[in-house]
Design a protein around this motif. Structure first.
Motif, PDB file in Angstrom:
ATOM      1  N   GLY A   1      -8.862  55.187  19.712  1.00 46.05           N
ATOM      2  CA  GLY A   1      -7.968  54.049  19.848  1.00 46.05           C
ATOM      3  C   GLY A   1      -6.744  54.250  18.997  1.00 46.05           C
ATOM      4  O   GLY A   1      -6.709  55.122  18.146  1.00 46.05           O
ATOM      5  N   PRO A   2      -5.711  53.446  19.175  1.00 48.40           N
ATOM      6  CA  PRO A   2      -4.466  53.631  18.448  1.00 48.40           C
ATOM      7  C   PRO A   2      -4.611  53.303  16.975  1.00 48.40           C
ATOM      8  O   PRO A   2      -4.652  52.144  16.584  1.00 48.40           O
ATOM      9  N   SER A   3      -4.745  54.337  16.158  1.00 54.56           N
ATOM     10  CA  SER A   3      -4.850  54.196  14.711  1.00 54.56           C
ATOM     11  C   SER A   3      -5.961  53.245  14.297  1.00 54.56           C
ATOM     12  O   SER A   3      -5.863  52.545  13.302  1.00 54.56           O
ATOM     13  N   GLY A   4      -7.022  53.208  15.074  1.00 53.82           N
ATOM     14  CA  GLY A   4      -8.150  52.374  14.725  1.00 53.82           C
ATOM     15  C   GLY A   4      -7.950  50.902  15.001  1.00 53.82           C
ATOM     16  O   GLY A   4      -8.841  50.096  14.768  1.00 53.82           O
ATOM     17  N   ASN A   5      -6.780  50.508  15.504  1.00 54.15           N
ATOM     18  CA  ASN A   5      -6.509  49.099  15.761  1.00 54.15           C
ATOM     19  C   ASN A   5      -6.844  48.737  17.194  1.00 54.15           C
ATOM     20  O   ASN A   5      -6.666  49.527  18.103  1.00 54.15           O
ATOM     21  N   GLY A   6      -7.310  47.531  17.373  1.00 54.91           N
ATOM     22  CA  GLY A   6      -7.509  47.036  18.723  1.00 54.91           C
ATOM     23  C   GLY A   6      -8.732  47.588  19.420  1.00 54.91           C
ATOM     24  O   GLY A   6      -8.977  47.302  20.582  1.00 54.91           O
ATOM     25  N   ILE A   7      -9.471  48.427  18.685  1.00 51.59           N
ATOM     26  CA  ILE A   7     -10.643  49.016  19.312  1.00 51.59           C
ATOM     27  C   ILE A   7     -11.637  47.912  19.596  1.00 51.59           C
ATOM     28  O   ILE A   7     -12.038  47.175  18.722  1.00 51.59           O
ATOM     29  N   GLY A   8     -12.045  47.783  20.831  1.00 53.44           N
ATOM     30  CA  GLY A   8     -13.011  46.779  21.204  1.00 53.44           C
ATOM     31  C   GLY A   8     -13.815  47.276  22.375  1.00 53.44           C
ATOM     32  O   GLY A   8     -13.677  48.410  22.801  1.00 53.44           O
ATOM     33  N   SER A   9     -14.665  46.434  22.867  1.00 51.95           N
ATOM     34  CA  SER A   9     -15.462  46.764  24.044  1.00 51.95           C
ATOM     35  C   SER A   9     -16.122  45.494  24.522  1.00 51.95           C
ATOM     36  O   SER A   9     -16.262  44.526  23.778  1.00 51.95           O
ATOM     37  N   ASN A  10     -16.536  45.519  25.785  1.00 50.65           N
ATOM     38  CA  ASN A  10     -17.337  44.433  26.338  1.00 50.65           C
ATOM     39  C   ASN A  10     -18.697  44.979  26.749  1.00 50.65           C
ATOM     40  O   ASN A  10     -18.790  46.077  27.295  1.00 50.65           O
ATOM     41  N   SER A  11     -19.730  44.199  26.514  1.00 51.92           N
ATOM     42  CA  SER A  11     -21.022  44.481  27.122  1.00 51.92           C
ATOM     43  C   SER A  11     -21.778  43.167  27.230  1.00 51.92           C
ATOM     44  O   SER A  11     -21.608  42.278  26.396  1.00 51.92           O
ATOM     45  N   TRP A  12     -22.546  43.045  28.291  1.00 58.31           N
ATOM     46  CA  TRP A  12     -23.409  41.875  28.403  1.00 58.31           C
ATOM     47  C   TRP A  12     -24.580  42.211  29.310  1.00 58.31           C
ATOM     48  O   TRP A  12     -24.512  43.120  30.134  1.00 58.31           O
ATOM     49  N   VAL A  13     -25.643  41.487  29.104  1.00 55.34           N
ATOM     50  CA  VAL A  13     -26.860  41.694  29.889  1.00 55.34           C
ATOM     51  C   VAL A  13     -27.421  40.326  30.248  1.00 55.34           C
ATOM     52  O   VAL A  13     -27.394  39.399  29.441  1.00 55.34           O
ATOM     53  N   ILE A  14     -27.892  40.206  31.483  1.00 60.22           N
ATOM     54  CA  ILE A  14     -28.365  38.919  31.994  1.00 60.22           C
ATOM     55  C   ILE A  14     -29.800  39.069  32.481  1.00 60.22           C
ATOM     56  O   ILE A  14     -30.130  40.018  33.211  1.00 60.22           O
ATOM     57  N   SER A  15     -30.643  38.160  32.088  1.00 63.92           N
ATOM     58  CA  SER A  15     -32.047  38.165  32.488  1.00 63.92           C
ATOM     59  C   SER A  15     -32.194  38.012  33.997  1.00 63.92           C
ATOM     60  O   SER A  15     -31.373  37.357  34.661  1.00 63.92           O
ATOM     61  N   GLY A  16     -33.265  38.595  34.541  1.00 58.12           N
ATOM     62  CA  GLY A  16     -33.531  38.499  35.973  1.00 58.12           C
ATOM     63  C   GLY A  16     -33.719  37.086  36.467  1.00 58.12           C
ATOM     64  O   GLY A  16     -33.590  36.819  37.675  1.00 58.12           O
TER      65      GLY A  16
ATOM     66  N   GLY B   1     -31.073  33.334  28.187  1.00 59.16           N
ATOM     67  CA  GLY B   1     -31.149  34.227  29.331  1.00 59.16           C
ATOM     68  C   GLY B   1     -30.042  35.264  29.435  1.00 59.16           C
ATOM     69  O   GLY B   1     -29.948  35.960  30.448  1.00 59.16           O
ATOM     70  N   TYR B   2     -29.220  35.407  28.421  1.00 60.58           N
ATOM     71  CA  TYR B   2     -28.161  36.419  28.454  1.00 60.58           C
ATOM     72  C   TYR B   2     -27.750  36.749  27.026  1.00 60.58           C
ATOM     73  O   TYR B   2     -27.984  35.986  26.085  1.00 60.58           O
ATOM     74  N   ILE B   3     -27.116  37.914  26.861  1.00 60.78           N
ATOM     75  CA  ILE B   3     -26.577  38.354  25.578  1.00 60.78           C
ATOM     76  C   ILE B   3     -25.194  38.928  25.844  1.00 60.78           C
ATOM     77  O   ILE B   3     -25.012  39.738  26.749  1.00 60.78           O
ATOM     78  N   VAL B   4     -24.214  38.499  25.048  1.00 58.81           N
ATOM     79  CA  VAL B   4     -22.830  38.968  25.213  1.00 58.81           C
ATOM     80  C   VAL B   4     -22.352  39.570  23.903  1.00 58.81           C
ATOM     81  O   VAL B   4     -22.469  38.941  22.845  1.00 58.81           O
ATOM     82  N   THR B   5     -21.839  40.789  23.952  1.00 51.70           N
ATOM     83  CA  THR B   5     -21.185  41.381  22.784  1.00 51.70           C
ATOM     84  C   THR B   5     -19.804  41.857  23.183  1.00 51.70           C
ATOM     85  O   THR B   5     -19.652  42.581  24.154  1.00 51.70           O
ATOM     86  N   ALA B   6     -18.804  41.408  22.432  1.00 51.69           N
ATOM     87  CA  ALA B   6     -17.425  41.840  22.677  1.00 51.69           C
ATOM     88  C   ALA B   6     -16.665  41.811  21.360  1.00 51.69           C
ATOM     89  O   ALA B   6     -15.568  41.276  21.275  1.00 51.69           O
TER      90      ALA B   6
ATOM     91  N   SER C   1     -15.357  37.551  24.173  1.00 52.42           N
ATOM     92  CA  SER C   1     -16.787  37.231  24.254  1.00 52.42           C
ATOM     93  C   SER C   1     -17.016  35.817  24.767  1.00 52.42           C
ATOM     94  O   SER C   1     -17.916  35.571  25.582  1.00 52.42           O
ATOM     95  N   GLN C   2     -16.178  34.871  24.318  1.00 48.58           N
ATOM     96  CA  GLN C   2     -16.383  33.497  24.755  1.00 48.58           C
ATOM     97  C   GLN C   2     -15.974  33.317  26.209  1.00 48.58           C
ATOM     98  O   GLN C   2     -16.590  32.527  26.938  1.00 48.58           O
ATOM     99  N   ARG C   3     -14.958  34.052  26.653  1.00 47.64           N
ATOM    100  CA  ARG C   3     -14.582  33.985  28.071  1.00 47.64           C
ATOM    101  C   ARG C   3     -15.737  34.496  28.940  1.00 47.64           C
ATOM    102  O   ARG C   3     -16.072  33.886  29.961  1.00 47.64           O
TER     103      ARG C   3
END
Length: 906
Positions: A284-299, A548-553, A577-579
């Motif tokens: 990422g640009p000089s370590g700034n703004g580095i992020g990611s999205n991941s989420w998992v939803i139960s069946g 029933g779900y987990i969100v990490t962002a 994450s909240q969105r």
């Protein structure tokens, strides 16, 4: 790696000419075309691969993505090394020279300073220690097999047959790649950890802000996490930490003491910040703004009846992509050959980093734990102060070999806190020259230095964890594997075919006796040393939560008031994450089930959360326009905008320009000179240790201060920390931050008018109108966000610093894209430097635990690192449109999707 001298530029011009010659551009030379094609991988027929114990099949789909089938683990990883070398060896070679501080052997004198800094950090030495003392016998066996595969490829390929870049390098120097080693692979984990290291830049910037701003003002620019509004990853009910006796005891007093000490070395920290900016940004640009999205939803909430898992790490756009898609399959899965895994790998490192096997799927986002501390050291020429005593530096010499130039030898010094990184900058050698004496720091004497303590400088077993995760079959074995994932500390999400979902925070996170890591700490005081790491069993975790779900962002992992340990105080602020959480909750609360298409649609959500906050105010401001409706016409774009930042949206273009100009007026022009753009000068009140300096009439003396930082590092970046800053002052229409004049801001008695919120926003709307007119034209109907917000993919060496013709040959783009800063579709841009895309969802995947063959994925570029190969950038246009490709996993599905089959034989 910028061009810094004429000899460097001459060498690159020669390289450009050679590349043109090899590529046959403008020469119509058929032999030249054949030459460049000689580096393309053989994907059909049969190749004998030294060291194999049995036959191996490499099946590639229409995108060139390989799936490897072998009878033994060693053959599997030997083939992985061979295949990755076929597609990406130049990238691999550059990476290992970077991690070992040896770029100058390839690129000459322009990279010597980068090499010197990385030698000081000692990534390669730590990687060697890990290989020698920490890694399991099976991991070493896999690493060696991988290296043997790479070297088998190198044995038959050199120069142009490796890649067009080597043909050029070979023409201007005698560089030839050496054999690959297992430590070359391990060292890449240090590069990952560096770019995901946490809040080091925040430490520096907060310290630099003390030269102009009060503690209260600095706190306003780094507000607390909004726990009441943006949900942490783990619910309070899931916190089951057994003890609080060793929790951090950080207090305001210790933080203030550290901040005061840091203010003594402003010039050193400013120079260190510039030095860090020069280190190539791998992720990422000089370590700034580095992020990611991941989420998992139960069946329970999906159309498949089993979990769905999504992941899209946000990293720097580069050519080729950081990721390499691949499947690794034992023909018969057993304890002797346990791999049946597919996903995203790193070229140069065996195994799969993110993906799924036959039983589980997993994703990662950066946890952002504070795992670095800067220490201010009271030094003499050969000693440093520690608890009242002078201690000798530990030191050693490093020799940097330079292509086309003389070797350079440096001395690396370390204290008991870590390497002295301030030695790597000429300005930092003047430590303490401008530092005032305070009661919180010893007399400056010979000065101060800056050392670094960082978890990645301790040998660990992270490489073991990669293989352990690849072969995990359930939650218990997954958590056991995650325990070895020491650095970088990540948010791991999990799902399995039995229907379970989970979250685990791994990593070595330090416990501090004093201080909270927000400012550089006094190295002479042992009270600021780390005491231990948070025990793994007490790191945050969650399994099958009732919601029933987990969100990490990159939001807060836990509520700080409920968890006894300090992970960090510099979280992302939870906008993404909240969105995502709200999108999931809305679907569930409406009684609907979430499908694969829904997951993909969420990944492409471009809604601007800061626009939802600001636009209702912007549209009500009465614009005073001496050009009729010139500004008002632009303002009208916002009145019917749905807040989506689509590529063709004129309103999104205008709003983001308004946001950028708002930040510049409210914050950027009030920063200390160390944080302003180089050359930007402001008239501000003079200050000394006691505050403003008055003249004989009782008015503040004014001085002219000019900025010292690179332009793209000076202004607020526009990320969701700034969303929170603005949110907190939005209802205070007369806040000092709404003052547009820096003189009036600093000097409360200034004759300059003190503007209000609406006056500043009106000026920002006016400035945005003029800015977009110059960039996009007078006709508002022709504006679009994509025309401003462009993605360019650059080769990370010659594509950045080579001649224009070389950049044209190796780089790709632009693509006009939607999305934006802190949107779920996080095509991030830095408000300090413009609107171009500087970080992206570097890949996207959606995994179906009900049927892995229904999973989907996409890479930013393509499988190949060869500039003229069909798979160099064949996935990018689909990526830009938000599309995903089918992801075959079962042997039957892989066979059905196979375009080319290569047989590797003993």
């Amino acid at each position: 790696m910028p061009v810094k001298n004429k000899s460097r530029r001459t060498r690159l011009i020669v390289i450009g000419f050679v590349i043109l010659l090899v590529a046959g551009i403008g020469f119509g030379s058929w032999w030249s075309v054949d030459t460049v094609r000689s580096s393309f991988p053989q994907t059909t027929g049969t190749i004998k691969l030294k060291g194999l114990t049995g036959p191996v099949q490499v099946k590639r789909d229409s995108s060139g993505v390989p799936q490897i089938y072998a009878a033994t683990s060693e053959d599997l990883f030997r083939a992985q090394g061979f295949v990755q070398a076929q597609d990406r060896f130049y990238e691999m070679d550059v990476r290992r020279h970077l991690t070992s501080g040896r770029l100058s052997e390839m690129f000459g004198s322009s990279t010597v300073e980068t090499d010197a800094f990385l030698r000081t950090l000692g990534w390669r030495k730590i990687a060697q220690q890990e290989y020698d003392t920490k890694l399991s016998a099976s991991t070493k066996k896999y690493l060696q097999a991988y290296s043997d595969g790479v070297n088998a490829y190198l044995a038959d390929h050199s120069g142009a047959s490796l890649s067009v870049e080597y043909a050029a390098l070979g023409f201007v120097n005698d560089y030839k790649p050496e054999k690959w080693t297992p430590v070359d692979s391990v060292a890449w984990l240090k590069a990952m950890a560096w770019d995901l290291r946490g809040n080091m830049q925040d430490e520096i910037d907060r310290s630099l802000l003390t030269s102009r701003l009060s503690a209260q003002q600095i706190d306003q620019l780094y507000p607390p996490y909004p726990y009441s509004r943006n949900q942490p990853i783990v619910d309070d009910s899931a916190i089951t930490t057994k003890t609080t006796s060793t929790a951090s005891t950080a207090t305001t007093a210790t933080t203030t003491s550290a901040a005061t000490a840091a203010s003594n070395v402003e010039s050193q920290l400013s120079s260190l910040s510039d030095t860090l900016d020069e280190i190539p940004a791998l992720l990422g640009p000089s370590g700034n703004g580095i992020g990611s999205n991941s989420w998992v939803i139960s069946g329970a909430y999906t159309t498949t009846g089993k979990p769905l898992l999504a992941n899209d790490p946000h990293l720097a756009p580069q050519m080729p992509s950081l990721w390499y898609q691949m499947g690794l399959h034992c023909t018969t899965v057993s304890s002797a050959c346990p791999f049946d895994v597919s996903g995203y790998t790193f070229s140069g490192m065996p195994g799969v980093v993110i993906g799924h096997n036959a039983d589980i799927a997993w994703g990662m986002t950066n946890l952002g734990a504070d795992v670095t501390d800067l220490y201010l050291e009271k030094v003499t020429s050969d000693t440093y102060l520690y608890d009242g005593k002078q201690k000798k530096f530990s030191s050693h010499k490093e020799t940097i070999k330079v292509a086309g130039g003389a070797d350079r030898t440096i001395t690396v010094r370390s204290t008991n806190n870590g390497p002295v990184i301030s030695d790597r900058d000429d300005e930092l050698l003047k430590v303490g020259d401008e530092a005032p004496v305070t009661t919180s720091a010893p007399d400056r004497g010979d000065g101060y230095a800056v050392s670094l303590r960082w978890t990645a400088l301790t040998a660990s077993k992270t490489m073991d964890a990669v293989f352990e995760i690849d072969t995990a079959t359930d939650w218990t074995s997954f958590r056991a594997a995650a325990k070895d994932f020491a650095v970088p500390s990540q948010n791991l999400i999990y799902a399995d075919t039995a229907g379970n979902i989970g979250y685990q925070a791994p990593g070595q996170v330090p416990i501090r006796a004093k201080g909270d890591g927000r400012y550089p700490a006094p190295g002479w005081d042992s009270g600021y040393r780390w005491t231990k790491y948070i025990p793994y069993d007490e790191m945050p975790t969650e399994y099958n939560p009732a919601r029933g779900y987990i969100v990490t962002a990159n939001q807060a992992v836990v509520n700080a008031s409920k968890y006894p340990y300090l992970l960090t105080e510099d979280w992302g602020y939870g906008t993404r994450s909240q969105r995502i959480t709200n999108l999931i909750k809305t679907k569930i609360n409406d009684g609907g089930l979430i499908s694969m298409d829904d997951m993909q649609e969420m990944q492409n959500d471009s809604s601007s959360e800061i626009a939802k906050l600001l636009v209702p105010i912007l549209t009500k401001i009465d614009i005073k326009d001496d050009k009729g409706d010139y500004i008002r016409d632009a303002q009208k774009l916002l009145e019917t905008w749905d807040y989506n930042q689509d590529s063709d949206s004129a309103a999104a273009a205008y709003f983001n320009a308004v946001w950028r100009n708002t930040l510049k007026l409210a914050f950027g022009n009030k920063l200390p000179k160390e944080l302003r753009p180089e050359g930007q000068c402001l008239t501000v009140p003079a200050t000394d240790q006691s505050g403003p300096v008055d003249d004989l009439d009782g008015k503040s003396q004014l001085v002219r201060e000019c900025g010292e930082r690179a332009a793209d590092q000076a202004q607020p970046d526009g990320g969701d920390r700034w969303f929170e800053v603005v949110r907190n002052i939005l209802n205070d229409k007369t806040s000092e931050w709404w003052v547009t004049s820096p003189t009036a801001f600093y000097d409360k008695d200034s004759d300059k008018p003190r503007t209000t919120r609406d006056q500043l926003l009106a000026e920002a709307m006016k400035d945005a109108r003029y800015e977009l007119t110059s960039k996009l034209g007078k006709d508002i109907d022709s504006w679009s966000w994509g025309r401003l917000h462009k993605l360019n993919l650059k080769n990370q060496t010659l594509g950045i610093s080579g001649p224009t013709v070389v950049k044209w040959l190796l780089n790709r783009g632009p693509w006009n894209v939607g999305g934006g800063e802190a949107a779920v579709n996080a095509t991030g841009w830095n408000a300090a430097g413009g609107y171009d895309v500087v970080w992206v969802p570097s890949m996207r995947m959606v995994v179906s635990l009900a049927d892995f063959d229904k999973s989907r994925w996409i890479n930013l570029t393509g499988a190949s690192g060869h500039a003229y190969n069909a798979h160099y950038s064949d996935q990018t246009t689909k990526w830009a449109k938000g599309e995903l490709l089918p992801w075959a996993f079962s042997a039957k599905a892989v066979t059905a999707s196979t375009s080319d089959t290569l047989a590797l034989t003993p």
